[in-house]
Scaffold this active site. Structure first.
Site, PDB file in Angstrom:
ATOM      1  N   PRO A   1      -1.279  -6.200   0.337  1.00 15.62           N
ATOM      2  CA  PRO A   1      -1.057  -5.533  -0.944  1.00 15.62           C
ATOM      3  C   PRO A   1      -1.083  -4.017  -0.776  1.00 15.62           C
ATOM      4  O   PRO A   1      -1.624  -3.504   0.200  1.00 15.62           O
ATOM      5  CB  PRO A   1      -2.247  -6.011  -1.796  1.00 15.62           C
ATOM      6  CG  PRO A   1      -2.690  -7.278  -1.141  1.00 15.62           C
ATOM      7  CD  PRO A   1      -2.452  -7.068   0.334  1.00 15.62           C
ATOM      8  N   CYS A   2      -0.528  -3.290  -1.751  1.00 16.26           N
ATOM      9  CA  CYS A   2      -0.363  -1.848  -1.569  1.00 16.26           C
ATOM     10  C   CYS A   2      -0.825  -1.047  -2.784  1.00 16.26           C
ATOM     11  O   CYS A   2      -0.280   0.014  -3.077  1.00 16.26           O
ATOM     12  CB  CYS A   2       1.095  -1.525  -1.260  1.00 16.26           C
ATOM     13  SG  CYS A   2       2.263  -2.217  -2.454  1.00 16.26           S
ATOM     14  N   GLN A   3      -1.859  -1.528  -3.489  1.00 22.40           N
ATOM     15  CA  GLN A   3      -2.297  -0.819  -4.690  1.00 22.40           C
ATOM     16  C   GLN A   3      -2.809   0.586  -4.396  1.00 22.40           C
ATOM     17  O   GLN A   3      -2.729   1.476  -5.226  1.00 22.40           O
ATOM     18  CB  GLN A   3      -3.433  -1.593  -5.383  1.00 22.40           C
ATOM     19  CG  GLN A   3      -3.084  -3.034  -5.733  1.00 22.40           C
ATOM     20  CD  GLN A   3      -3.607  -3.993  -4.679  1.00 22.40           C
ATOM     21  OE1 GLN A   3      -3.418  -3.770  -3.492  1.00 22.40           O
ATOM     22  NE2 GLN A   3      -4.246  -5.061  -5.120  1.00 22.40           N
ATOM     23  N   GLY A   4      -3.360   0.788  -3.229  1.00 20.88           N
ATOM     24  CA  GLY A   4      -4.029   2.046  -2.936  1.00 20.88           C
ATOM     25  C   GLY A   4      -3.145   3.158  -2.437  1.00 20.88           C
ATOM     26  O   GLY A   4      -3.648   4.193  -2.008  1.00 20.88           O
ATOM     27  N   PHE A   5      -1.820   2.968  -2.499  1.00 25.26           N
ATOM     28  CA  PHE A   5      -0.920   3.979  -1.958  1.00 25.26           C
ATOM     29  C   PHE A   5      -0.382   4.945  -3.005  1.00 25.26           C
ATOM     30  O   PHE A   5       0.476   5.765  -2.717  1.00 25.26           O
ATOM     31  CB  PHE A   5       0.267   3.306  -1.258  1.00 25.26           C
ATOM     32  CG  PHE A   5      -0.111   2.636   0.026  1.00 25.26           C
ATOM     33  CD1 PHE A   5      -0.376   3.379   1.166  1.00 25.26           C
ATOM     34  CD2 PHE A   5      -0.210   1.268   0.099  1.00 25.26           C
ATOM     35  CE1 PHE A   5      -0.726   2.765   2.351  1.00 25.26           C
ATOM     36  CE2 PHE A   5      -0.558   0.644   1.279  1.00 25.26           C
ATOM     37  CZ  PHE A   5      -0.822   1.386   2.411  1.00 25.26           C
TER      38      PHE A   5
END
Length: 310
Positions: free
Chosen positions: A70-74
């Site tokens: 997952p890539c929520q923190g980008f």
């Protein structure tokens, strides 16, 4: 090659790699239904656990590490803080596993939107991270319909190879086998892919050949558009958090939604691949998967590299 699979889900990527001749020696996912499906159809080498609780030192050494993080923190990516961003624990785990284990290759899959996150800085950060970990990283946006999958599904694949491999082991991304304009071959339509299945309302021998009763109400947004029988299927969808009702594409006959079995066929799972769990879970597992047929193309390139090395 020996493969470790992270965020493996129901096993679409892994099955394609196995079909290409490779061996998955360890896998992990947090979803108990996906793990049950994987165990039923592939092997019991999968561990059901929150990946944040897994000690990376316990992961076997392998030639390849694969997975989709997952890539929520980008959203505020930059060259100094992204790997350590607390929202990026899952990405950090994948990164740490690659950095510590130093496989020859890694394959990461993600949604198309990762390319535009933070004005394109997110994907630059990912490439930067893996280059610092000792890898050449390439980023490719793929429409799997171009590889004989009866579905317009765009995904990003990040392929990494260790910098110290000899020049003969450069990963070459598979060439397209199909195209919208009919070159080299015409895209495969959803009708062509599904016409062989019987009416699910009548007795039949297919596993998971049941469908959601969620009524059809055609509106101009994803999952509620009319399905054109002469084109590839729209993207098979998933609600990643497992909440809410099912998310199933309308059948091209205009009378119902696709069955679980039909959705799996669009994702190129074989007919004997049984999905475990409630209806919404099965649809979600399928929607989250990498199409098996496309995964096999990636596996065949790894096979070429290993053969040439020998």
């Amino acid at each position: 090659m020996k493969i470790v699979s992270l965020f493996s889900g129901a096993g679409g990527l892994d099955l394609g790699l196995i079909q290409a001749g490779h061996e998955v020696i360890w896998a992990n996912d947090i979803d108990k239904d996906a793990v049950a499906t994987y165990t039923k159809n592939i092997s019991d080498h999968i561990v059901c656990a929150d990946i944040k609780d897994v000690d990376t030192s316990t992961i076997p050494i392998a030639d390849v590490i694969v997975g989709g993080f997952p890539c929520q923190g980008f959203s505020q990516a930059n060259l100094r803080r992204t790997v350590d961003d607390e929202r990026n624990q899952l990405y950090k785990f994948f990164y740490d596993a690659v950095k510590k284990n130093q496989p020859k290759f890694f394959i990461a899959e993600n949604v198309r939107g990762i390319l535009s996150l933070d004005g394109g800085n997110a994907i630059k950060q990912i490439v930067y991270d893996f280059e610092n970990a000792g890898y050449i990283a390439s980023v490719t946006l793929v429409n799997v319909a171009d590889f004989g999958v009866p579905q317009t599904r765009q995904r990003v694949f990040i392929i990494g190879q260790r910098k110290n491999l000899n020049g003969d082991m450069l990963f070459r991304f598979p060439e397209k086998t199909h195209g919208k304009n009919g070159v080299p071959k015409a895209w495969i339509s959803i009708k062509n892919a599904l016409d062989r299945y019987p009416n699910p309302d009548e007795p039949n021998e297919y596993m998971n050949h049941i469908y959601s009763a969620y009524k059809l109400a055609y509106r101009n947004f994803t999952g509620h558009r009319i399905t054109d029988p002469d084109k590839p299927s729209p993207t098979i969808l998933a609600r990643g958090n497992g909440k809410g009702g099912v998310c199933a594409i309308p059948h091209y006959n205009g009378q119902r939604r696709l069955t679980i079995r039909e959705s799996a066929a669009i994702q190129t799972f074989p007919d004997d691949y049984e999905f475990i769990g409630q209806m919404n879970s099965c649809y979600r597992q399928i929607g989250n998967a990498v199409p098996v047929k496309f995964a096999k193309f990636l596996g065949e390139e790894l096979t070429r590299l290993e053969r040439d090395r020998i």
